[in-house]
Design an enzyme around this catalytic site. Structure first.
Site, PDB file in Angstrom:
ATOM      1  CG  LEU A   1     -10.056  55.131 -16.571  1.00 57.38           C
ATOM      2  CD1 LEU A   1      -9.805  54.282 -17.820  1.00 57.38           C
ATOM      3  CD2 LEU A   1      -8.903  54.935 -15.607  1.00 57.38           C
TER       4      LEU A   1
ATOM      5  CG  HIS B   1     -12.133  62.133 -16.908  1.00 59.36           C
ATOM      6  ND1 HIS B   1     -11.066  61.261 -16.795  1.00 59.36           N
ATOM      7  CD2 HIS B   1     -11.886  62.901 -17.983  1.00 59.36           C
ATOM      8  CE1 HIS B   1     -10.212  61.495 -17.787  1.00 59.36           C
ATOM      9  NE2 HIS B   1     -10.684  62.493 -18.518  1.00 59.36           N
ATOM     10  CB  CYS B   2      -9.733  61.834 -11.686  1.00 67.31           C
ATOM     11  SG  CYS B   2     -10.884  61.319 -10.410  1.00 67.31           S
ATOM     12  CB  ALA B   3      -7.770  57.182 -12.344  1.00 68.26           C
TER      13      ALA B   3
END
Length: 132
Positions: free
Chosen positions: A17, A71-73
């Site tokens: 993130l 993307h992810c966290a």
């Protein structure tokens, strides 16, 4: 390069993130597309099914000088799973080949549920390839 993102294939980046929020870095890398695979409080609805996400990545890469950040966290599981599935489908890699290719450039750790889905996809794709 930031530890928050890595180029795992030409034009394909996996990140977290913080990478997604770092506009100056994204501009410096000429990232043209961002696919948010985050969940929970970090979630932005990016569509319910893999084909839409796969098409998003394909479209990004088909544009002149297109680059995509998935993307992810944390940039370890969800985003990696999407990229692995993309490579399996679009580049006709096996699951092992896709993991090996991505892991050369970024530490990834798809959770067990995602790995099971990728194994199922791998079996389906291998059956399709052998039927041809």
């Amino acid at each position: 390069m930031s530890s928050h993102l890595d180029e795992v294939r030409p034009g394909i980046y996996i990140g977290d993130l913080y990478a997604a929020k770092d506009r100056p870095m994204l501009q410096a890398l000429n990232i043209s597309h961002v696919l948010n695979a985050a969940h929970g409080k970090y979630n932005i609805n990016t569509g319910p099914v893999l084909p839409q996400r796969r098409e998003f990545i394909r479209t990004a890469l088909s544009t002149p000088e297109g680059k995509v950040l998935v993307h992810c966290a944390m940039g370890l599981s969800r985003s990696a799973t999407l990229v692995l599935a993309y490579l399996m489908i679009e580049e006709k890699m096996t699951l092992v080949e896709a993991i090996t290719a991505v892991a050369q450039n970024r530490n990834i750790c798809p959770n067990m549920g995602f790995l099971e889905q990728l194994r199922t996809l791998d079996t389906q794709l291998q059956n399709q390839h052998s039927a041809i």
